[in-house]
Motif scaffolding. Sequence first.
Motif, PDB file in Angstrom:
ATOM      1  N   VAL A   1       5.573  19.486   6.032  1.00  0.00           N
ATOM      2  CA  VAL A   1       6.292  18.371   5.260  1.00  0.00           C
ATOM      3  C   VAL A   1       5.273  17.174   5.200  1.00  0.00           C
ATOM      4  N   ALA A   2       4.840  16.587   6.531  1.00  0.00           N
ATOM      5  CA  ALA A   2       4.050  15.562   6.463  1.00  0.00           C
ATOM      6  C   ALA A   2       2.791  15.510   5.924  1.00  0.00           C
ATOM      7  N   ARG A   3       1.926  16.605   6.009  1.00  0.00           N
ATOM      8  CA  ARG A   3       0.949  16.703   5.292  1.00  0.00           C
ATOM      9  C   ARG A   3       1.053  16.793   3.698  1.00  0.00           C
ATOM     10  N   THR A   4       2.332  17.413   3.416  1.00  0.00           N
ATOM     11  CA  THR A   4       2.538  17.451   2.017  1.00  0.00           C
ATOM     12  C   THR A   4       2.751  16.175   1.287  1.00  0.00           C
ATOM     13  N   LYS A   5       3.531  15.029   2.121  1.00  0.00           N
ATOM     14  CA  LYS A   5       3.946  13.843   1.580  1.00  0.00           C
ATOM     15  C   LYS A   5       2.518  13.030   1.727  1.00  0.00           C
ATOM     16  N   ILE A   6       1.694  12.919   2.664  1.00  0.00           N
ATOM     17  CA  ILE A   6       0.668  12.270   2.734  1.00  0.00           C
ATOM     18  C   ILE A   6      -0.501  12.841   1.327  1.00  0.00           C
ATOM     19  N   GLY A   7      -0.574  14.075   1.143  1.00  0.00           N
ATOM     20  CA  GLY A   7      -1.214  14.474  -0.079  1.00  0.00           C
ATOM     21  C   GLY A   7      -0.932  13.855  -1.291  1.00  0.00           C
ATOM     22  N   LEU A   8       0.552  13.703  -1.404  1.00  0.00           N
ATOM     23  CA  LEU A   8       1.250  13.299  -2.588  1.00  0.00           C
ATOM     24  C   LEU A   8       0.984  11.787  -2.787  1.00  0.00           C
TER      25      LEU A   8
ATOM     26  N   GLY B   1      -3.410   5.006  -0.059  1.00  0.00           N
ATOM     27  CA  GLY B   1      -2.542   6.053  -0.046  1.00  0.00           C
ATOM     28  C   GLY B   1      -2.015   6.871   1.110  1.00  0.00           C
ATOM     29  N   ALA B   2      -3.152   7.301   1.691  1.00  0.00           N
ATOM     30  CA  ALA B   2      -2.918   8.003   3.083  1.00  0.00           C
ATOM     31  C   ALA B   2      -2.073   7.213   4.069  1.00  0.00           C
ATOM     32  N   PHE B   3      -2.461   5.924   4.095  1.00  0.00           N
ATOM     33  CA  PHE B   3      -1.847   4.971   5.041  1.00  0.00           C
ATOM     34  C   PHE B   3      -0.109   5.092   4.797  1.00  0.00           C
ATOM     35  N   ASN B   4       0.229   4.910   3.103  1.00  0.00           N
ATOM     36  CA  ASN B   4       1.538   5.087   3.141  1.00  0.00           C
ATOM     37  C   ASN B   4       2.154   6.325   3.511  1.00  0.00           C
ATOM     38  N   GLY B   5       1.461   7.499   3.161  1.00  0.00           N
ATOM     39  CA  GLY B   5       2.024   8.623   3.588  1.00  0.00           C
ATOM     40  C   GLY B   5       2.214   8.658   5.163  1.00  0.00           C
ATOM     41  N   PHE B   6       1.207   8.214   5.949  1.00  0.00           N
ATOM     42  CA  PHE B   6       1.372   8.434   7.443  1.00  0.00           C
ATOM     43  C   PHE B   6       2.482   7.626   7.994  1.00  0.00           C
ATOM     44  N   VAL B   7       2.493   6.289   7.403  1.00  0.00           N
ATOM     45  CA  VAL B   7       3.690   5.379   7.945  1.00  0.00           C
ATOM     46  C   VAL B   7       4.919   5.931   7.618  1.00  0.00           C
ATOM     47  N   LEU B   8       5.147   6.584   6.445  1.00  0.00           N
ATOM     48  CA  LEU B   8       6.424   6.975   5.945  1.00  0.00           C
ATOM     49  C   LEU B   8       6.715   8.198   6.819  1.00  0.00           C
ATOM     50  N   THR B   9       5.888   9.204   7.263  1.00  0.00           N
ATOM     51  CA  THR B   9       5.850  10.384   7.926  1.00  0.00           C
ATOM     52  C   THR B   9       6.214  10.181   9.735  1.00  0.00           C
ATOM     53  N   ARG B  10       5.481   9.031   9.814  1.00  0.00           N
ATOM     54  CA  ARG B  10       5.537   8.720  11.208  1.00  0.00           C
ATOM     55  C   ARG B  10       7.013   7.858  11.777  1.00  0.00           C
ATOM     56  N   THR B  11       7.254   7.245  10.959  1.00  0.00           N
ATOM     57  CA  THR B  11       8.463   6.204  11.000  1.00  0.00           C
ATOM     58  C   THR B  11       9.767   6.564  10.491  1.00  0.00           C
ATOM     59  N   ARG B  12       9.511   7.404   9.583  1.00  0.00           N
ATOM     60  CA  ARG B  12      10.781   7.871   8.884  1.00  0.00           C
ATOM     61  C   ARG B  12      11.491   6.990   8.212  1.00  0.00           C
ATOM     62  N   LEU B  13      10.966   5.855   7.803  1.00  0.00           N
ATOM     63  CA  LEU B  13      11.502   4.831   6.871  1.00  0.00           C
ATOM     64  C   LEU B  13      11.649   5.194   5.496  1.00  0.00           C
ATOM     65  N   PRO B  14      12.363   4.694   4.899  1.00  0.00           N
ATOM     66  CA  PRO B  14      12.625   4.925   3.437  1.00  0.00           C
ATOM     67  C   PRO B  14      11.480   4.534   2.804  1.00  0.00           C
ATOM     68  N   SER B  15      10.953   5.304   1.820  1.00  0.00           N
ATOM     69  CA  SER B  15       9.697   5.073   1.064  1.00  0.00           C
ATOM     70  C   SER B  15       9.859   3.790   0.428  1.00  0.00           C
ATOM     71  N   PHE B  16      11.143   3.348   0.086  1.00  0.00           N
ATOM     72  CA  PHE B  16      11.386   1.979  -0.705  1.00  0.00           C
ATOM     73  C   PHE B  16      10.659   0.992  -0.135  1.00  0.00           C
ATOM     74  N   ILE B  17      11.092   1.063   1.403  1.00  0.00           N
ATOM     75  CA  ILE B  17      10.740  -0.070   2.512  1.00  0.00           C
ATOM     76  C   ILE B  17       9.271   0.026   2.813  1.00  0.00           C
ATOM     77  N   VAL B  18       8.456   1.149   3.099  1.00  0.00           N
ATOM     78  CA  VAL B  18       7.387   1.201   3.144  1.00  0.00           C
ATOM     79  C   VAL B  18       6.378   0.891   2.045  1.00  0.00           C
TER      80      VAL B  18
END
Length: 343
Positions: free
Chosen positions: A231-238, A118-135
């Motif tokens: 923002v990043a911490r919130t999304k990783i937590g989610l 889960g943390a990996f998903n959030g980290f990649v999302l916030t670092r790359t800013r790719l759409p969550s659909f792709i990640v």
Amino acid sequence: MTQTADERILRSSPLRRLLLSRPELGSVVGALAVFVFFGVAADGFLRASSLSTVLYASSTIGIMAVPVALLMIGGEFDLSAGVLVTSSALVSSMFSYQMTANTWVGAGVSLLVTLAIGAFNGFVLTRTRLPSFIVTLGTFLMLTGMNLGFTKLIDGTVSTKTIADMEGFPSAHAVFASTLTLGGVDFKVTILWWLGLVALASWILLRTRAGNWIFAVGGNQDAARAVGVPVARTKIGLYMGVAFGAWISGQHLLFSFDAVQSGEGVGNELIYIIAAVIGGCLITGGYGSAIGSAVGALLFGMTSKGIVFAEWNPDWFKFFLGAMLLLATLLNAWVKKRAEATK
């Protein structure tokens, strides 16, 4: 003319104000309608044992629909949620069996691995800013392959070995898969897990600073970042919240059947998302509730089991599913427009 238009906006009806403040209201009305419909159309639907079956079916969806709803309120998706449940069960089972360890040790290792994903998903999302659909689509494909590949590599088949005779199994079964009897009616313990998660998520959303962050990030993450929201911490937590729900569901899957099929879970992520949308979550984020996700899951349970009790062709379930999704999306879009009109 402008003054008159403003006055019309200000004089919003009580129903409109209620819809804006309670995202789950539309799904509650729908749930009541479905309950009454199957109560009339299906013999035995209103029996206590039948309602227990409905609640169990709802809880297996609702445990995941709650954190998925929070993630959607935060403006993101997780397409890996379904297979992550299976991954959690596989790690727990194979670690316990291969290491001849107490099943609670396997469950603990599974929790750490699942939260890390889960943390990996959030980290990649916030670092790359790719759409969550792709990640998360990428994570979904990787986990699907890993579930099957590692299970065949380690156990030689597509399913794990039974762990029913291992130390710690009875107590773990009691926590994750036991049956409670109340008034002569059997209820699965997953119902308690489900209700507990709904209560916890509602408290987070409505009574904590983290809840404000979730709504802010889902509404407009750039504006949220500008006022100091992490923002990043919130999304990783989610995403880690979704992983925690997957861990609970995975342990229930394992300790209910004492073995796991590595191909399970594919497609369930859509069910979790649909339950959240039916419960009032907007696809665009920033709006929704944990209670709404519970009502959405309850609608699933009533529809899937109501069709069986009515002795209809179960193929119709997907039709009702699509119809409920479409109606819920239209209602949520209407509520959003009304909300924007009253700002």
